[in-house]
Design a protein around this motif. Structure first.
Motif, PDB file in Angstrom:
ATOM      1  N   SER A 231       0.270  -0.857   0.030  1.00 38.63           N
ATOM      2  CA  SER A 231      -0.279  -0.017   0.277  1.00 38.63           C
ATOM      3  C   SER A 231       0.884   1.167   0.201  1.00 38.63           C
ATOM      4  O   SER A 231       0.680   2.493  -0.596  1.00 38.63           O
ATOM      5  CB  SER A 231      -1.213   0.043   0.788  1.00 38.63           C
ATOM      6  OG  SER A 231      -0.271  -0.338   2.364  1.00 38.63           O
ATOM      7  N   VAL A 232       1.475   1.301   0.524  1.00 42.70           N
ATOM      8  CA  VAL A 232       2.340   2.793   0.602  1.00 42.70           C
ATOM      9  C   VAL A 232       3.784   2.718  -0.453  1.00 42.70           C
ATOM     10  O   VAL A 232       3.859   4.378  -0.903  1.00 42.70           O
ATOM     11  CB  VAL A 232       3.743   2.575   1.861  1.00 42.70           C
ATOM     12  CG1 VAL A 232       5.000   3.199   1.900  1.00 42.70           C
ATOM     13  CG2 VAL A 232       2.890   2.226   3.328  1.00 42.70           C
ATOM     14  N   PRO A 233       3.897   2.078  -1.386  1.00 46.33           N
ATOM     15  CA  PRO A 233       4.621   1.579  -2.790  1.00 46.33           C
ATOM     16  C   PRO A 233       3.414   2.549  -3.584  1.00 46.33           C
ATOM     17  O   PRO A 233       3.627   3.328  -4.459  1.00 46.33           O
ATOM     18  CB  PRO A 233       5.072   0.978  -2.880  1.00 46.33           C
ATOM     19  CG  PRO A 233       5.529   0.175  -1.914  1.00 46.33           C
ATOM     20  CD  PRO A 233       4.380   0.512  -0.630  1.00 46.33           C
ATOM     21  N   LEU A 234       1.892   2.444  -3.647  1.00 49.77           N
ATOM     22  CA  LEU A 234       1.197   2.718  -4.033  1.00 49.77           C
ATOM     23  C   LEU A 234       0.836   4.526  -3.672  1.00 49.77           C
ATOM     24  O   LEU A 234       0.971   4.915  -4.646  1.00 49.77           O
ATOM     25  CB  LEU A 234      -0.744   1.915  -3.873  1.00 49.77           C
ATOM     26  CG  LEU A 234      -1.192   2.137  -4.975  1.00 49.77           C
ATOM     27  CD1 LEU A 234      -0.923   2.293  -6.318  1.00 49.77           C
ATOM     28  CD2 LEU A 234      -2.675   1.469  -4.441  1.00 49.77           C
ATOM     29  N   PHE A 235       0.386   4.211  -2.799  1.00 50.60           N
ATOM     30  CA  PHE A 235       0.386   6.176  -2.308  1.00 50.60           C
ATOM     31  C   PHE A 235       1.590   6.548  -2.476  1.00 50.60           C
ATOM     32  O   PHE A 235       1.256   7.921  -3.043  1.00 50.60           O
ATOM     33  CB  PHE A 235       0.497   6.099  -0.104  1.00 50.60           C
ATOM     34  CG  PHE A 235       0.037   6.909  -0.149  1.00 50.60           C
ATOM     35  CD1 PHE A 235      -0.547   7.849   0.049  1.00 50.60           C
ATOM     36  CD2 PHE A 235       1.021   8.036  -0.145  1.00 50.60           C
ATOM     37  CE1 PHE A 235      -1.038   9.044   0.272  1.00 50.60           C
ATOM     38  CE2 PHE A 235       0.967   9.806   0.693  1.00 50.60           C
ATOM     39  CZ  PHE A 235       0.202   9.628   1.069  1.00 50.60           C
ATOM     40  N   LEU A 236       2.501   6.106  -3.089  1.00 49.89           N
ATOM     41  CA  LEU A 236       3.901   6.808  -3.180  1.00 49.89           C
ATOM     42  C   LEU A 236       4.418   7.389  -4.699  1.00 49.89           C
ATOM     43  O   LEU A 236       4.392   8.629  -5.092  1.00 49.89           O
ATOM     44  CB  LEU A 236       5.167   6.671  -2.462  1.00 49.89           C
ATOM     45  CG  LEU A 236       5.468   6.327  -0.877  1.00 49.89           C
ATOM     46  CD1 LEU A 236       7.091   5.762  -1.079  1.00 49.89           C
ATOM     47  CD2 LEU A 236       5.989   7.885  -0.846  1.00 49.89           C
ATOM     48  N   VAL A 237       3.166   6.767  -5.721  1.00 49.38           N
ATOM     49  CA  VAL A 237       3.484   6.357  -6.971  1.00 49.38           C
ATOM     50  C   VAL A 237       1.898   7.331  -7.266  1.00 49.38           C
ATOM     51  O   VAL A 237       1.877   8.274  -8.194  1.00 49.38           O
ATOM     52  CB  VAL A 237       3.136   4.929  -7.791  1.00 49.38           C
ATOM     53  CG1 VAL A 237       2.387   5.225  -9.082  1.00 49.38           C
ATOM     54  CG2 VAL A 237       4.173   4.030  -7.890  1.00 49.38           C
ATOM     55  N   PHE A 238       0.888   7.038  -6.490  1.00 47.31           N
ATOM     56  CA  PHE A 238      -0.059   8.095  -6.573  1.00 47.31           C
ATOM     57  C   PHE A 238       0.649   9.618  -6.304  1.00 47.31           C
ATOM     58  O   PHE A 238      -0.133  10.566  -7.200  1.00 47.31           O
ATOM     59  CB  PHE A 238      -1.298   8.126  -5.756  1.00 47.31           C
ATOM     60  CG  PHE A 238      -2.347   6.859  -6.283  1.00 47.31           C
ATOM     61  CD1 PHE A 238      -2.616   6.492  -6.460  1.00 47.31           C
ATOM     62  CD2 PHE A 238      -3.273   6.386  -5.427  1.00 47.31           C
ATOM     63  CE1 PHE A 238      -2.957   5.711  -7.614  1.00 47.31           C
ATOM     64  CE2 PHE A 238      -3.571   5.416  -5.233  1.00 47.31           C
ATOM     65  CZ  PHE A 238      -4.232   5.187  -6.898  1.00 47.31           C
ATOM     66  N   CYS A 239       0.844  10.443  -5.066  1.00 47.44           N
ATOM     67  CA  CYS A 239       1.335  11.362  -5.328  1.00 47.44           C
ATOM     68  C   CYS A 239       2.234  12.097  -5.726  1.00 47.44           C
ATOM     69  O   CYS A 239       2.200  12.959  -6.638  1.00 47.44           O
ATOM     70  CB  CYS A 239       2.157  11.399  -3.542  1.00 47.44           C
ATOM     71  SG  CYS A 239       1.500  10.747  -2.319  1.00 47.44           S
ATOM     72  N   PHE A 240       3.266  11.106  -6.556  1.00 52.42           N
ATOM     73  CA  PHE A 240       4.418  11.558  -7.578  1.00 52.42           C
ATOM     74  C   PHE A 240       3.840  11.837  -8.847  1.00 52.42           C
ATOM     75  O   PHE A 240       3.538  12.750  -9.636  1.00 52.42           O
ATOM     76  CB  PHE A 240       5.492  10.659  -7.660  1.00 52.42           C
ATOM     77  CG  PHE A 240       5.967  10.869  -9.047  1.00 52.42           C
ATOM     78  CD1 PHE A 240       6.928  11.953  -9.078  1.00 52.42           C
ATOM     79  CD2 PHE A 240       5.813  10.207 -10.089  1.00 52.42           C
ATOM     80  CE1 PHE A 240       7.585  12.270 -10.119  1.00 52.42           C
ATOM     81  CE2 PHE A 240       7.128  10.297 -11.402  1.00 52.42           C
ATOM     82  CZ  PHE A 240       8.013  11.150 -11.088  1.00 52.42           C
TER      83      PHE A 240
END
Length: 443
Positions: A231-240
């Motif tokens: 979930s955290v990598p997905l959140f970082l991808v969303f933000c970027f």
């Protein structure tokens, strides 16, 4: 465009290049479209877009009554997927699987089983005579970074269950092919519901390999790590990607409200289910089932190269169809073919990981825990390598915006494939190692 959830495909314009050298490429947009909509009573069954005309900001619609049935209106779009390529991909996967299975079966019957019958030790010196048998006291030596290892297994198993349920729902016709929103909602719901499985498997395995040395704080860290791996990598991808889209003034950015809603779902639903699964795993765990006693002093080991090409070879044909459904105008309707390829991928990953683990043990390398996980997960690296081929040679993408969205989301998807196939490869190797060493009695 869409009409009653039916896609209408057509060119929005055309490009022209002047014959002079160093001329710019000019794009001309069509300004008029003519739509033909076929209906049966009060239901739309088909639609087309007609030729362009030099009239500004106008369109016309022709309603044409037809005898075609409403439930048959999807057949035309299924044919657009080139069913022949689907059949060829299934045949290719089956042939690759059968060849691999046949080779491993012959090797097992002629070599491994022969080792079982030949190995009748009379003293300790005879036990140290050949390859994989001489490391019986080290093969169940627990790996380093146990909390991370258990979290990766739990998260990978969750993703495997999530993918299986999603494909089964697709087979049952739950997802409407032209409404991707339903698929995304289903993925969010299934991810939340399967969080309990991730917590249960991660804590169960962690408690088994830690024995009586674990404490509540360590279990909490293990659960948080399990829930954060995907979930955290997905959140970082969303933000970027949202930052990139905003900088280009594009509407592809996820709204802040959507991101906050997903974060709220993860905190209020996924984490409690993850914790409840962890509590169940902690209460039901037993001792780790190893087939041999572990010595106190580990031996030196050689290195091993990762494998993943064979499992990837079973899916690469179907992979192109999946990519065009995700990033092009095609629509995914043949869930049956994808489900068959998915099952073959899991079986092939299990077989090749067991084979590599056996060769590693035969080379007197007892550190197979992480190696088997990385071996199975290496399929994700090959899939990401396929992304470069698709982007540069099979798509019309251009510019940093499209590049960042394609490689950003595909990096996260391939990372999830890495976790999923890695957990499948490890569990298959664990069963195999337990099987072959159960025939050897410890002193």
């Amino acid at each position: 465009m869409y009409c009653d959830d039916l896609p209408i495909w057509g060119f929005m314009g055309e490009g022209h290049r002047s014959p002079t050298k160093n001329s710019e490429h000019k794009y001309l947009l069509y300004q008029y479209f003519e739509l033909e909509i076929f209906f049966n009573r009060d239901q739309i069954v088909d639609s087309f877009v007609g030729r362009e005309m030099d009239i500004k900001l106008l369109y016309s619609v022709h309603w044409i009554e037809t005898n075609a049935h409403y439930h048959e209106r999807m057949k035309k779009y299924s044919a657009l997927h080139h069913s022949t390529s689907h059949h060829f991909s299934i045949i290719n996967s089956c042939v690759t699987f059968l060849i691999l299975f046949g080779c491993l079966l012959i090797y097992y019957m002629r070599v491994t089983r022969k080792d079982f019958y030949d190995f009748i030790p009379e003293d300790a010196a005879d036990r140290e005579r050949t390859g994989w048998k001489c490391i019986r006291s080290d093969v169940f030596r627990y790996p380093k970074h146990r909390s991370l290892f258990a979290a990766a297994l739990g998260s990978g198993a969750q993703l495997c269950i999530l993918t299986t349920f999603t494909l089964l729902l697709g087979l049952l016709g739950v997802f409407y092919p032209f409404d991707r929103g339903n698929l995304f909602i289903a993925l969010i719901v299934l991810y939340t519901m399967t969080s309990g499985f991730a917590g249960y498997l991660a804590v169960l395995f962690y408690c088994q390999i830690e024995g009586k040395n674990w404490v509540i704080l360590q279990l909490g860290k293990n659960l948080l790590l399990t829930g954060s791996l995907s979930s955290v990598p997905l959140f970082l991808v969303f933000c970027f990607l949202s930052t990139v889209a905003v900088s280009y003034k594009a509407n592809a950015a996820l709204p802040l409200g959507t991101i906050l809603t997903l974060l709220l779902i993860w905190i209020s639903l996924a984490l409690p289910l993850l914790a409840s699964g962890g509590v169940a795993g902690q209460k039901s765990h037993g001792e780790f089932q190893d087939s041999c006693e572990t010595s106190k002093c580990p031996r030196e080991v050689p290195s091993l190269v990762l494998a993943g090409l064979l499992p990837f070879s079973t899916i690469y044909i179907q992979l192109y169809n999946i990519f065009t459904s995700m990033w092009s105008h095609r629509v995914c309707t043949l869930y049956s073919a994808i489900f068959v390829i998915f099952i073959i991928l899991l079986i092939t990953t299990s077989l090749i990981t067991m084979a590599v683990t056996h060769f590693q043990l035969a080379a007197e390398d007892h550190r197979w825990w992480w190696r088997s996980f990385l071996c199975g997960g290496s399929v994700g690296l090959y899939v990401y390598g396929f992304c470069f081929y698709y982007y540069y040679w099979r798509s019309d993408f251009s510019g940093f915006l499209q590049l960042s969205f394609f490689f950003g989301y595909m990096a996260w998807i391939c990372y999830c494939i890495f976790l999923m196939c890695g957990s499948v490869g490890f569990y298959a190797s664990l069963l195999y190692v337990r099987h072959i060493y159960s025939s050897i009695k410890s002193d």
